[in-house]
Design an enzyme around this catalytic site. Structure first.
Site, PDB file in Angstrom:
ATOM      1  N   ASP A 192      -0.203   7.992  -7.538  1.00  0.00           N
ATOM      2  CA  ASP A 192      -0.469   6.614  -7.923  1.00  0.00           C
ATOM      3  C   ASP A 192      -1.357   6.599  -9.155  1.00  0.00           C
ATOM      4  O   ASP A 192      -2.103   7.548  -9.417  1.00  0.00           O
ATOM      5  CB  ASP A 192      -1.141   5.831  -6.793  1.00  0.00           C
ATOM      6  CG  ASP A 192      -1.019   4.316  -6.982  1.00  0.00           C
ATOM      7  OD1 ASP A 192      -0.141   3.870  -7.752  1.00  0.00           O
ATOM      8  OD2 ASP A 192      -1.798   3.571  -6.363  1.00  0.00           O
ATOM      9  N   GLY A 193      -1.248   5.517  -9.897  1.00  0.00           N
ATOM     10  CA  GLY A 193      -2.092   5.285 -11.058  1.00  0.00           C
ATOM     11  C   GLY A 193      -2.694   3.902 -10.963  1.00  0.00           C
ATOM     12  O   GLY A 193      -2.151   3.016 -10.310  1.00  0.00           O
ATOM     13  N   ASP A 253      -4.274   5.271  -4.257  1.00  0.00           N
ATOM     14  CA  ASP A 253      -4.737   4.081  -4.974  1.00  0.00           C
ATOM     15  C   ASP A 253      -6.258   4.014  -4.976  1.00  0.00           C
ATOM     16  O   ASP A 253      -6.868   3.761  -6.019  1.00  0.00           O
ATOM     17  CB  ASP A 253      -4.141   2.818  -4.344  1.00  0.00           C
ATOM     18  CG  ASP A 253      -4.611   1.576  -5.056  1.00  0.00           C
ATOM     19  OD1 ASP A 253      -4.295   1.413  -6.256  1.00  0.00           O
ATOM     20  OD2 ASP A 253      -5.317   0.758  -4.434  1.00  0.00           O
ATOM     21  N   HIS A 279       0.729  -0.933  -2.196  1.00  0.00           N
ATOM     22  CA  HIS A 279      -0.163  -1.825  -1.434  1.00  0.00           C
ATOM     23  C   HIS A 279       0.537  -2.409  -0.204  1.00  0.00           C
ATOM     24  O   HIS A 279       0.355  -3.575   0.132  1.00  0.00           O
ATOM     25  CB  HIS A 279      -0.704  -2.940  -2.335  1.00  0.00           C
ATOM     26  CG  HIS A 279      -1.289  -2.426  -3.605  1.00  0.00           C
ATOM     27  ND1 HIS A 279      -2.504  -1.768  -3.657  1.00  0.00           N
ATOM     28  CD2 HIS A 279      -0.810  -2.439  -4.869  1.00  0.00           C
ATOM     29  CE1 HIS A 279      -2.750  -1.405  -4.909  1.00  0.00           C
ATOM     30  NE2 HIS A 279      -1.733  -1.793  -5.663  1.00  0.00           N
ATOM     31  N   ASP A 335       4.927   4.647  -6.198  1.00  0.00           N
ATOM     32  CA  ASP A 335       5.218   3.212  -6.220  1.00  0.00           C
ATOM     33  C   ASP A 335       5.558   2.742  -7.640  1.00  0.00           C
ATOM     34  O   ASP A 335       5.647   1.550  -7.899  1.00  0.00           O
ATOM     35  CB  ASP A 335       4.061   2.399  -5.638  1.00  0.00           C
ATOM     36  CG  ASP A 335       2.773   2.508  -6.427  1.00  0.00           C
ATOM     37  OD1 ASP A 335       2.748   3.122  -7.513  1.00  0.00           O
ATOM     38  OD2 ASP A 335       1.752   1.959  -5.955  1.00  0.00           O
ATOM     39  N   GLU A 361       0.327   6.428 -14.131  1.00  0.00           N
ATOM     40  CA  GLU A 361       1.392   6.797 -13.190  1.00  0.00           C
ATOM     41  C   GLU A 361       2.073   8.088 -13.649  1.00  0.00           C
ATOM     42  O   GLU A 361       2.297   8.995 -12.848  1.00  0.00           O
ATOM     43  CB  GLU A 361       2.423   5.669 -13.079  1.00  0.00           C
ATOM     44  CG  GLU A 361       1.889   4.372 -12.492  1.00  0.00           C
ATOM     45  CD  GLU A 361       1.750   4.367 -10.988  1.00  0.00           C
ATOM     46  OE1 GLU A 361       2.011   5.394 -10.334  1.00  0.00           O
ATOM     47  OE2 GLU A 361       1.380   3.305 -10.450  1.00  0.00           O
TER      48      GLU A 361
END
Length: 146
Positions: A9-10, A134, A124, A69, A47
């Site tokens: 994740d970023g 995250d 999320h 994501d 990301e």
């Protein structure tokens, strides 16, 4: 070949702004967390950085189950957009230059080195590893806030 599960994740505050990335690498019962960030960046760069740095950390060719994501990263690869940009000297179909060329150029050889299956998940949405990534990515981004 070993099978490694990677979750990435970023995060970015401001986009552009301070950003962070995180990757969780899991092989059997072993887990390794990688993270980092930049003072002035974008969410897509973070990301991409998470994916690139996680694959760089693997010392031998592996079967990789990579979960992210990021539609930007996954669609660019699985739908072949990045390969088309590369063939057209990094120009997109609209004639504009592709973004993040430096990261794509570092990532493309890694995609050939490993056998990768990409899995997109909604961010999320309660996915445990995505939530953990995250949180770490956000923490990394906060290191650069003034």
């Amino acid at each position: 070949m070993k099978t490694v599960h990677i979750f990435t994740d970023g995060a970015c505050s401001g986009n552009p702004g301070p950003g962070g990335w995180c990757a969780i690498l899991r092989y059997n019962e072993k887990e390794k967390i990688l993270s980092g960030g930049e003072a002035h960046t974008t969410n897509n760069r973070m990301e991409l950085s998470a994916v690139m740095n996680s694959l760089k950390a693997l010392k031998e060719p592996c079967n990789v189950e990579l979960t992210s994501d990021s539609k930007y990263v996954i669609d660019s690869i699985t739908k072949g957009w990045v390969y088309s940009w590369q063939k057209k000297n990094w120009k997109k179909s609209d004639g504009k230059m592709a973004l993040n060329i430096d990261l794509w150029e570092n990532l493309l050889p890694l995609l050939k080195f490993h056998n990768i299956n990409f899995h997109w998940i909604k961010g999320h949405a309660g996915h445990p590893e995505n939530e953990k990534c995250d949180q770490i990515a956000v923490t990394e981004s906060q290191k650069f806030k003034i």
